[in-house]
Design a protein around this motif. Structure first.
Motif, PDB file in Angstrom:
ATOM      1  N   PHE A 381       0.826  -1.202   0.000  1.00  0.00           N
ATOM      2  CA  PHE A 381       0.000   0.000   0.000  1.00  0.00           C
ATOM      3  C   PHE A 381       0.864   1.257   0.000  1.00  0.00           C
ATOM      4  CE2 PHE A 381      -1.804   3.210   2.957  1.00  0.00           C
ATOM      5  CZ  PHE A 381      -2.801   3.715   2.135  1.00  0.00           C
ATOM      6  N   VAL A 382       1.924   1.249   0.821  1.00  0.00           N
ATOM      7  CA  VAL A 382       2.811   2.409   0.892  1.00  0.00           C
ATOM      8  C   VAL A 382       3.536   2.616  -0.443  1.00  0.00           C
ATOM      9  CG1 VAL A 382       4.899   3.334   1.987  1.00  0.00           C
ATOM     10  CG2 VAL A 382       3.126   2.253   3.382  1.00  0.00           C
ATOM     11  N   LYS A 383       4.057   1.519  -1.029  1.00  0.00           N
ATOM     12  CA  LYS A 383       4.787   1.638  -2.287  1.00  0.00           C
ATOM     13  C   LYS A 383       3.904   2.099  -3.441  1.00  0.00           C
ATOM     14  CE  LYS A 383       8.335  -1.810  -1.230  1.00  0.00           C
ATOM     15  NZ  LYS A 383       8.924  -3.133  -1.587  1.00  0.00           N
ATOM     16  N   SER A 384       2.617   1.825  -3.342  1.00  0.00           N
ATOM     17  CA  SER A 384       1.703   2.200  -4.424  1.00  0.00           C
ATOM     18  C   SER A 384       1.226   3.649  -4.317  1.00  0.00           C
ATOM     19  CB  SER A 384       0.485   1.267  -4.424  1.00  0.00           C
ATOM     20  OG  SER A 384      -0.285   1.439  -3.246  1.00  0.00           O
ATOM     21  N   ASN A 385       1.666   4.351  -3.249  1.00  0.00           N
ATOM     22  CA  ASN A 385       1.253   5.739  -3.048  1.00  0.00           C
ATOM     23  C   ASN A 385       2.492   6.631  -2.969  1.00  0.00           C
ATOM     24  OD1 ASN A 385      -1.881   5.788  -2.344  1.00  0.00           O
ATOM     25  ND2 ASN A 385      -0.984   3.947  -1.438  1.00  0.00           N
ATOM     26  N   THR A 387       2.892   9.799  -2.872  1.00  0.00           N
ATOM     27  CA  THR A 387       2.798  10.891  -1.909  1.00  0.00           C
ATOM     28  C   THR A 387       3.188  10.424  -0.513  1.00  0.00           C
ATOM     29  OG1 THR A 387       1.023  11.936  -3.158  1.00  0.00           O
ATOM     30  CG2 THR A 387       1.268  12.605  -0.866  1.00  0.00           C
ATOM     31  N   LEU A 388       2.608   9.317  -0.107  1.00  0.00           N
ATOM     32  CA  LEU A 388       2.902   8.770   1.221  1.00  0.00           C
ATOM     33  C   LEU A 388       4.360   8.326   1.318  1.00  0.00           C
ATOM     34  CD1 LEU A 388       1.939   7.860   4.012  1.00  0.00           C
ATOM     35  CD2 LEU A 388       1.150   5.730   2.973  1.00  0.00           C
ATOM     36  N   GLU A 389       4.846   7.676   0.282  1.00  0.00           N
ATOM     37  CA  GLU A 389       6.222   7.188   0.295  1.00  0.00           C
ATOM     38  C   GLU A 389       7.215   8.345   0.363  1.00  0.00           C
ATOM     39  OE1 GLU A 389       8.543   3.552  -1.922  1.00  0.00           O
ATOM     40  OE2 GLU A 389       7.283   4.864  -3.121  1.00  0.00           O
ATOM     41  N   GLN A 390       6.904   9.427  -0.352  1.00  0.00           N
ATOM     42  CA  GLN A 390       7.775  10.601  -0.331  1.00  0.00           C
ATOM     43  C   GLN A 390       7.854  11.205   1.059  1.00  0.00           C
ATOM     44  OE1 GLN A 390       9.609  11.766  -2.740  1.00  0.00           O
ATOM     45  NE2 GLN A 390      10.257  13.743  -1.928  1.00  0.00           N
ATOM     46  N   ARG A 391       6.737  11.311   1.732  1.00  0.00           N
ATOM     47  CA  ARG A 391       6.721  11.897   3.074  1.00  0.00           C
ATOM     48  C   ARG A 391       7.444  11.014   4.087  1.00  0.00           C
ATOM     49  NH1 ARG A 391       0.406  13.972   2.829  1.00  0.00           N
ATOM     50  NH2 ARG A 391       0.820  15.762   1.463  1.00  0.00           N
ATOM     51  N   LEU A 392       7.369   9.712   3.897  1.00  0.00           N
ATOM     52  CA  LEU A 392       8.046   8.805   4.819  1.00  0.00           C
ATOM     53  C   LEU A 392       9.559   8.856   4.661  1.00  0.00           C
ATOM     54  CD1 LEU A 392       5.724   5.656   4.697  1.00  0.00           C
ATOM     55  CD2 LEU A 392       5.934   7.327   6.541  1.00  0.00           C
ATOM     56  N   ARG A 393      10.049   9.375   3.528  1.00  0.00           N
ATOM     57  CA  ARG A 393      11.486   9.494   3.320  1.00  0.00           C
ATOM     58  C   ARG A 393      12.089  10.686   4.059  1.00  0.00           C
ATOM     59  NH1 ARG A 393      10.518   8.615  -2.494  1.00  0.00           N
ATOM     60  NH2 ARG A 393      10.826   6.409  -2.975  1.00  0.00           N
ATOM     61  N   ASN A 394      11.258  11.572   4.544  1.00  0.00           N
ATOM     62  CA  ASN A 394      11.754  12.709   5.329  1.00  0.00           C
ATOM     63  C   ASN A 394      12.538  12.178   6.530  1.00  0.00           C
ATOM     64  OD1 ASN A 394      11.402  14.620   7.763  1.00  0.00           O
ATOM     65  ND2 ASN A 394      10.939  15.942   6.017  1.00  0.00           N
ATOM     66  N   PRO A 395      13.768  12.664   6.756  1.00  0.00           N
ATOM     67  CA  PRO A 395      14.614  12.102   7.823  1.00  0.00           C
ATOM     68  C   PRO A 395      13.956  12.083   9.195  1.00  0.00           C
ATOM     69  CG  PRO A 395      15.899  13.555   6.424  1.00  0.00           C
ATOM     70  CD  PRO A 395      14.476  13.700   5.986  1.00  0.00           C
ATOM     71  N   LYS A 459      -7.158   7.122  -2.957  1.00  0.00           N
ATOM     72  CA  LYS A 459      -7.507   7.244  -4.365  1.00  0.00           C
ATOM     73  C   LYS A 459      -7.736   8.704  -4.748  1.00  0.00           C
ATOM     74  CE  LYS A 459      -9.641   2.714  -5.189  1.00  0.00           C
ATOM     75  NZ  LYS A 459     -10.886   2.006  -5.544  1.00  0.00           N
ATOM     76  N   PHE A 460      -8.075   9.503  -3.736  1.00  0.00           N
ATOM     77  CA  PHE A 460      -8.400  10.907  -3.988  1.00  0.00           C
ATOM     78  C   PHE A 460      -7.219  11.830  -3.691  1.00  0.00           C
ATOM     79  CE2 PHE A 460     -12.328   8.675  -2.961  1.00  0.00           C
ATOM     80  CZ  PHE A 460     -13.135   9.018  -4.036  1.00  0.00           C
ATOM     81  N   VAL A 461      -6.074  11.220  -3.326  1.00  0.00           N
ATOM     82  CA  VAL A 461      -4.899  12.043  -3.066  1.00  0.00           C
ATOM     83  C   VAL A 461      -4.094  12.177  -4.354  1.00  0.00           C
ATOM     84  CG1 VAL A 461      -2.751  12.243  -1.763  1.00  0.00           C
ATOM     85  CG2 VAL A 461      -4.813  11.330  -0.662  1.00  0.00           C
TER      86      VAL A 461
END
Length: 469
Positions: A381-385, A387-395, A459-461
């Motif tokens: 689920f995380v890899k398919s989003n 936006t979410l994956e990008q935010r989780l990369r924040n140190p 889906k709406f993000v």
């Protein structure tokens, strides 16, 4: 004043606050060290037959001291397996007979000896022996018929002798609580292939003393931590009324500590056993660079275990020998099913039955199947989003996530072990209720509630803002 009808061992156990079977088991494990020294001093260059006699007699003596005449259930099964493999010439039929007969005998033993709690009886070494004998049957078959499934390192070109079977089965630092090791590894060891060479070319005992003492020290450390944790948590605590009245946060922390307390009991035994195997020289191994590593029978990867951020890390680090055995002899041989989830479920069912007949074992492995499915689904689920994956990369976010995941695995390994320890449903249902059914809310609701809801919302993000950044 004399103590009537009580042995000195029983009085000593009462003073230590441990059961007599538990103390005998620990002493049986520690006996591997003086036996390894005897082997290093007097037997390491002797004939394989003499070494196998030593291993057999030493193992039987330890087994008899722990389990009395019950150890001969193991002896008879080894002899039976030898004759089956020999007479049927390591055929597929011999594998089937060994598999069914040893497993049926184990289940019969569980029926006759089990009680409401975990029992230290002859079935404990026998369950280790079952895997060892089945492995030998498979390896003999693979070597004879070139099935190509088993590793070339374990396939046997000829059926082992009865003395080799007995030495392998009753190896004094391997038959009580493991570890599993192949007949091929044992034969290489007893034939001196793991011995060292001096500067003058003279054959010397395996150069493994320092590695053995290091593992022995780790075993003592984990045994000490286990004993210290026993002052704060215990099995009785989690099903007590006092625990039920605590606040949820305190319950979760204590549940996590109890989980560590439970696992450290196994880990300390495995480390101490492995240390003795290293001292013998059985655990010889080489890495890809050709460097000698004494890790061939390692049963616990402490680095992964102590840094878990997902439950799959527990699987990757805990009870490694059994996991490798199951992967080699069960999972890979179920490829014909054509479905990895069916194969995984079959493996977990096999492990549950192997542990015993109590419902708690089956619920534990069902829980493992569900948790691994949930964690895979969350990662997907995380890899398919983006936006979410990008935010989780924040140190900063990444550090917070790692801390939360460490806390998650620390706490909920305790939940996962509740049915495994309490075994019968009245006891583990009480523990579930006392822990506020935390594991059910965290894991079981993901497939039916959290997962579908989050997937619907995301889906709406829009991911356009990620690209703009």
């Amino acid at each position: 004043m004399t103590v009537p009808n009580r042995t000195l061992m029983a009085v000593f156990c009462q003073q230590l606050g441990v059961t007599e079977p538990a103390l005998k088991l620990l002493l049986g494990i520690l006996a591997g060290y003086p036996l390894a020294l005897i082997h290093r001093l007097y037997l390491y260059k002797k004939s394989e037959k003499l070494q196998c006699v030593f291993f057999t007699l030493a193992g039987l003596a330890i087994g008899f001291w722990n389990f009395g005449w019950g150890i001969f259930h193991c002896f008879f099964s080894v002899v039976f397996t030898y004759f089956v493999i020999s007479l049927l010439k390591a055929s597929a039929l011999s594998v089937g007979i060994v598999f069914i007969s040893t497993f049926s005998y184990l289940l019969t033993g569980y029926i006759l000896t089990s009680s409401e709690t975990y029992d230290i009886t002859w079935t404990m070494p026998y369950c280790i022996l079952v895997l060892r004998l089945i492995g030998v049957a498979f390896d003999a078959y693979d070597g004879t018929y070139a099935s190509g499934i088993s590793s070339n390192k374990t396939a046997l070109k000829q059926v082992p002798t009865l003395l080799q079977m007995l030495g392998h089965s009753f190896f004094p630092s391997g038959f009580l609580v493991g570890p599993q090791f192949s007949m091929a590894q044992f034969l290489d060891f007893s034939n001196g292939k793991f011995n060292s060479k001096g500067s003058d070319g003279k054959e010397l005992p395996p150069d493994s003393l320092m590695a053995s003492l290091f593992r022995f020290g780790q075993g003592l450390l984990y045994l000490s931590i286990f004993q210290m944790l026993s002052f704060y948590v215990s099995d009785d605590l989690l099903i007590s009324d006092d625990f039920a009245q605590m606040c949820i946060f305190k319950k979760l922390i204590l549940m996590g500590l109890w989980g560590r307390y439970t696992l450290y009991k196994y880990i300390s035994c495995w480390l101490l056993t492995e240390g003795a195997c290293i001292m013998f020289g059985l655990s010889y191994n080489k890495n890809d660079k050709g460097e000698v590593k004494w890790d061939a029978v390692t049963n616990i990867n402490l680095s992964i275990f102590e840094n878990c951020t997902e439950f799959n890390h527990y699987i990757q680090s805990f009870n490694l020998n059994t996991n490798q055995w199951v992967a080699k002899y069960i999972y890979k041989r179920l490829k014909f099913l054509g479905n990895k989830y069916v194969s995984q479920a079959s493996v977990l069912l096999f492990l549950a039955v192997w542990h015993g007949l109590h419902s708690g074992y089956y619920l534990t492995f069902l829980h493992e199947f569900i948790v691994i499915f949930v964690e895979r689904d969350v990662k997907s689920f995380v890899k398919s989003n983006p936006t979410l994956e990008q935010r989780l990369r924040n140190p900063i976010v990444n550090i917070i996530v790692i801390v939360l995941l460490r806390l998650y695995t620390f706490i909920f390994i305790g939940w996962a072990l509740l049915p495994f320890v309490f075994l019968q449903y009245p006891r583990y249902l009480t523990a579930f209720a006392n822990c506020n059914y935390a594991g059910i809310f965290v894991h079981y609701l993901w497939p039916v509630a959290y997962g579908p809801l989050l997937k619907f919302l995301f889906k709406f993000v829009s991911t356009d803002d990620v690209k703009d950044r």
